[in-house]
Design an enzyme around this catalytic site. Sequence first.
Site, PDB file in Angstrom:
ATOM      1  N   TYR A  54       0.820  -1.213   0.000  1.00 19.90           N
ATOM      2  CA  TYR A  54       0.000   0.000   0.000  1.00 19.90           C
ATOM      3  C   TYR A  54       0.855   1.265   0.000  1.00 19.90           C
ATOM      4  CZ  TYR A  54      -4.113  -2.859   0.389  1.00 19.90           C
ATOM      5  OH  TYR A  54      -5.101  -3.777   0.120  1.00 19.90           O
ATOM      6  N   VAL A  89     -10.243   3.590  -4.205  1.00 18.83           N
ATOM      7  CA  VAL A  89      -9.693   4.059  -2.930  1.00 18.83           C
ATOM      8  C   VAL A  89      -8.847   5.316  -3.104  1.00 18.83           C
ATOM      9  CG1 VAL A  89      -9.755   1.763  -1.892  1.00 18.83           C
ATOM     10  CG2 VAL A  89      -7.697   2.492  -3.119  1.00 18.83           C
ATOM     11  N   HIS A 105     -14.950   1.149  -0.489  1.00 20.10           N
ATOM     12  CA  HIS A 105     -13.858   0.217  -0.185  1.00 20.10           C
ATOM     13  C   HIS A 105     -12.707   0.867   0.578  1.00 20.10           C
ATOM     14  CE1 HIS A 105     -15.367  -2.387  -3.778  1.00 20.10           C
ATOM     15  NE2 HIS A 105     -16.105  -2.514  -2.704  1.00 20.10           N
ATOM     16  N   GLY A 170     -17.190   2.938 -15.516  1.00 25.01           N
ATOM     17  CA  GLY A 170     -15.929   2.227 -15.336  1.00 25.01           C
ATOM     18  C   GLY A 170     -15.961   1.082 -14.361  1.00 25.01           C
TER      19      GLY A 170
END
Length: 231
Positions: A54, A89, A105, A170
């Site tokens: 991340y 995100v 999310h 999308g």
Amino acid sequence: MKQRIVVLTGAGISAESGINTFRDADGLWEGHDVAKVASPFGFAKNPALVLDFYNQRRKQLLEVMPNKAHKALAQLEEKFDVTIITQNVDDLHERAGSSLVLHLHGELLKVRSTGDPNLILDWKKDLNLGDNCKNGYQLRPHIVWFGEEVPLLEEAVYLTQNADILLIIGTSLRVYPAAGLVNYVKNGAPIYFIDPKPNVKEVDYKNLTILPQTATEAVPIVVSDLVGQAR
């Protein structure tokens, strides 16, 4: 009173800004097994790997910019009451000027305490082992991983139920529970589905318009039409 528009966005809109999509057809995300970097089990087994993964995503996000589709959606607020419900995100919607964004999310630029899920902090730098909250618990990415509840789902359902117009951009409508939101749209509400490879047909839903184009191609056109109709 302004009409209410709900916009459901997925990886396709961010991909055009240079953000890699969630996972490839082979089930990998940036070369990693999704279960190892996007699950509580993976974090418990190898937290350093997950944090590094991340950290790389966060660095990438800070290098990209909102695209024409993000910016066009922000313009809808001139004439409509707009809420964006995103599976992404990233913060590209906010940077483009959208004022109400619901991140189903989670958010890459936030972290939260492993001991208190309500203790959430803004975070733009690397997150490492030993970075603890004020109560001494390790911080983790503020991301909804596989196997975890989607805390904002009920709010997303409520917003969708009350939408006068729904835009879907999308997203393949295959990632649940977000994909199920389209089933809550009230009768008569127009639905626009924007995706270069749509996996739905206009007979699948009432008042459905399919635009088989990329987000940057179709979204500015749809927004211009909607704003023009609202005058």
